[in-house]
Design an enzyme around this catalytic site. Structure first.
Site, mmCIF file in Angstrom:
data_model
loop_
_atom_site.group_PDB
_atom_site.id
_atom_site.type_symbol
_atom_site.label_atom_id
_atom_site.label_comp_id
_atom_site.label_asym_id
_atom_site.label_seq_id
_atom_site.Cartn_x
_atom_site.Cartn_y
_atom_site.Cartn_z
ATOM 1 N N HIS A 1 -76.613 5.374 25.816
ATOM 2 C CA HIS A 1 -77.154 5.228 27.165
ATOM 3 C C HIS A 1 -78.506 4.518 27.187
ATOM 4 C CE1 HIS A 1 -78.313 6.883 31.263
ATOM 5 N NE2 HIS A 1 -77.087 6.479 31.473
ATOM 6 N N LYS B 1 -81.359 1.670 27.316
ATOM 7 C CA LYS B 1 -81.461 0.366 27.985
ATOM 8 C C LYS B 1 -82.681 -0.353 27.407
ATOM 9 C CE LYS B 1 -78.438 2.637 30.284
ATOM 10 N NZ LYS B 1 -78.472 3.064 31.653
ATOM 11 N N ASP C 1 -87.778 -11.954 21.438
ATOM 12 C CA ASP C 1 -88.890 -12.279 20.550
ATOM 13 C C ASP C 1 -89.863 -11.110 20.495
ATOM 14 O OD1 ASP C 1 -87.777 -14.708 19.876
ATOM 15 O OD2 ASP C 1 -88.936 -15.849 21.328
#
Length: 486
Positions: free
Chosen positions: A148, A150, A155
């Site tokens: 879950h 995110k 870079d």
């Protein structure tokens, strides 16, 4: 962030987190706050397009029709020969529609074209295996745990969010999005990404109807989670625990903070309960410490979650707080992504309504209705023209002020967690807790709260008595049975 400028409760909290999690120091201008789905999508595409060495994206899923996003990745790979792309999604959610188009089949096209310059990994929970995995329908198997996190890295920059990578999160689902311009933080999360990726299946293409194949790389340090779960967890514990615990030697509390240009301290906290034995996860204890600060001194706070099923421990601490003002924002039923959905998921919006109603009753019983307020967020109606859904989650804390109009947050939590029992026990979550005395950043955090408040209305016991808020016995029964999986 000179500790002398901090409230004693905040100073104590930072000391507790120093013993719990890694920490990073930031200067002014190293954090930007995005406000809307389309801004998030625009920045995401721009950062991918300009990346020179690496793009790493960890999400629950990529929408199966996100051809534009795949094209942006493809163009970046063509334009930058040194670029490598890393994608991590959940195996259950990412393959749910197979052999029809799915997240996995969409991303397999990049693997086919660019070979080892594109690495796609799919995490599978060790909680679902054997007969249970064989018998539970794909629509329900996600109840046993998901990847879950995110994490959207480019870079030396990273966006932490609660948003997934699909059309609604790019257009009409309100979430939160923080961009960190910090090589140290980005490198930290790349290490975390690599660790979970080494405990995941690899995606390759084939001629099957689904167009892809999942395999367990020989280079993975652990056996497959669906075959030797105990050994898998043992190895995962050895890999992940050192990453999520403090890496600094014992030093004075304010080491590095004497620099006047260091205005912000960031603590990454993660919840990896399915992968750790003993469970050394840091999110749950960190949030417990943070909410303990609210017991005294009239801090103001705001808590938001798209799904109103706050972990019981957090719920108790919020109700026990003594704020100048406490505010919770949650989704109205019409702004819930499960509104009028088919099957058992259709029970979820009224179940959250029941939990919200009970919370308001508890506030009233404690005689805190003048201090703690529940607001519902609604911008149109889901599945109707112009209708949005609400998926934001987070916590903000404002230090005590004599003039409430001057209150601006000095602490926030941003990341993937919904702050539920499920977040504690089943899913992989990662957040950061930010402490700042940067007035510019505090103003941005204040503006973020006002942006979230603009489509809200306050709820009270009377509004929950209306006919459209009645909840049937079936919803109550479903909540009793499935509450831990929500």
């Amino acid at each position: 962030m000179a500790t002398a400028t901090l409230h004693p409760g905040i100073r104590k909290l930072m000391g507790q987190l120093d013993d719990l999690a890694p920490r990073f120091f930031l200067k002014q201008g190293q954090i930007d706050i995005l406000k809307s789905p389309d801004e998030f999508y625009s920045v995401l595409k721009q950062k991918i397009s300009s990346a020179k060495k690496r793009v790493f994206l960890a999400t629950l899923y990529v929408g199966k029709t996100e051809h534009e996003l795949i094209d942006v990745l493809r163009t970046a790979l063509l334009n930058n020969p040194e670029l490598k792309v890393y994608l991590l999604i959940d195996a259950l959610r990412g393959t749910r529609e197979a052999p029809n188009p799915s997240s996995a089949s969409l991303m397999a096209k990049l693997v086919a074209e660019f070979g080892d310059r594109v690495q796609v990994k799919l995490f599978h929970t060790p909680n679902l295996r054997g007969m249970k995995k064989a018998m539970i329908p794909t629509r329900l198997n996600e109840g046993w745990g998901l990847q879950h996190m995110k994490l959207y890295g480019f870079d030396d920059e990273i966006i932490l969010s609660g948003a997934n990578l699909s059309h609604d999160y790019f257009s009409n689902r309100q979430d939160r999005y923080y961009l960190f311009r910090s090589a140290d933080i980005t490198n930290y999360y790349k290490k975390l990404y690599d660790a979970v990726g080494s405990l995941s299946y690899a995606l390759s293409t084939d001629d099957s109807p689904s167009g892809f194949h999942l395999s367990w790389p020989l280079t993975n340090p652990a056996p497959q989670p669906t075959k030797r779960a105990l050994k898998f967890v043992k190895v995962a514990t050895q890999i992940l625990t050192p990453l999520i615990r403090p890496s600094l030697p014992d030093t004075p509390e304010d080491i590095g903070l004497e620099d006047a240009s260091t205005l912000t301290v960031v603590y990454p906290v993660s919840q990896f309960t399915p992968l750790l034995s003993p469970n050394a996860s840091t999110e749950a204890p960190a949030i417990q410490h943070l909410l303990d600060v609210l017991k005294s001194d009239r801090f103001s706070w705001m808590f938001t979650a798209g799904y109103f099923n706050i972990h019981p421990d957090y719920r108790r601490k919020l109700l026990s707080s003594n704020p100048r003002e406490g505010m919770i924002i949650t989704a109205a039923p019409e702004a819930n992504s499960f509104y009028q959905s088919a099957g058992i998921s259709g029970y979820l919006p009224p179940a959250y309504t029941l939990l919200a109603k009970d919370f308001v009753k508890d506030v009233s019983r404690r005689q805190k209705s003048d201090k703690i307020h529940l607001l519902e967020w609604q911008n149109g109606v889901l599945n109707q023209p112009g209708g949005w859904t609400y998926h934001a989650k987070g916590i903000w804390i404002c230090p005590p002020q004599f003039d409430s109009s001057e209150e601006k947050p000095c602490v926030t939590v941003i990341g993937s967690s919904n702050f539920t029992r499920r977040s504690h026990a089943l899913d992989l979550e990662s957040n950061v807790i930010i402490f700042t005395r940067d007035e510019e950043l505090r103003s941005k955090m204040y503006d973020e709260i006002q942006n979230l408040r603009q489509f809200t209305r306050e709820m009270n016991e009377e509004t929950f008595r209306s006919e459209d808020r009645r909840v049937g016995w079936g919803v109550k029964a479903a909540l009793a049975v499935l509450g831990g999986m929500l």
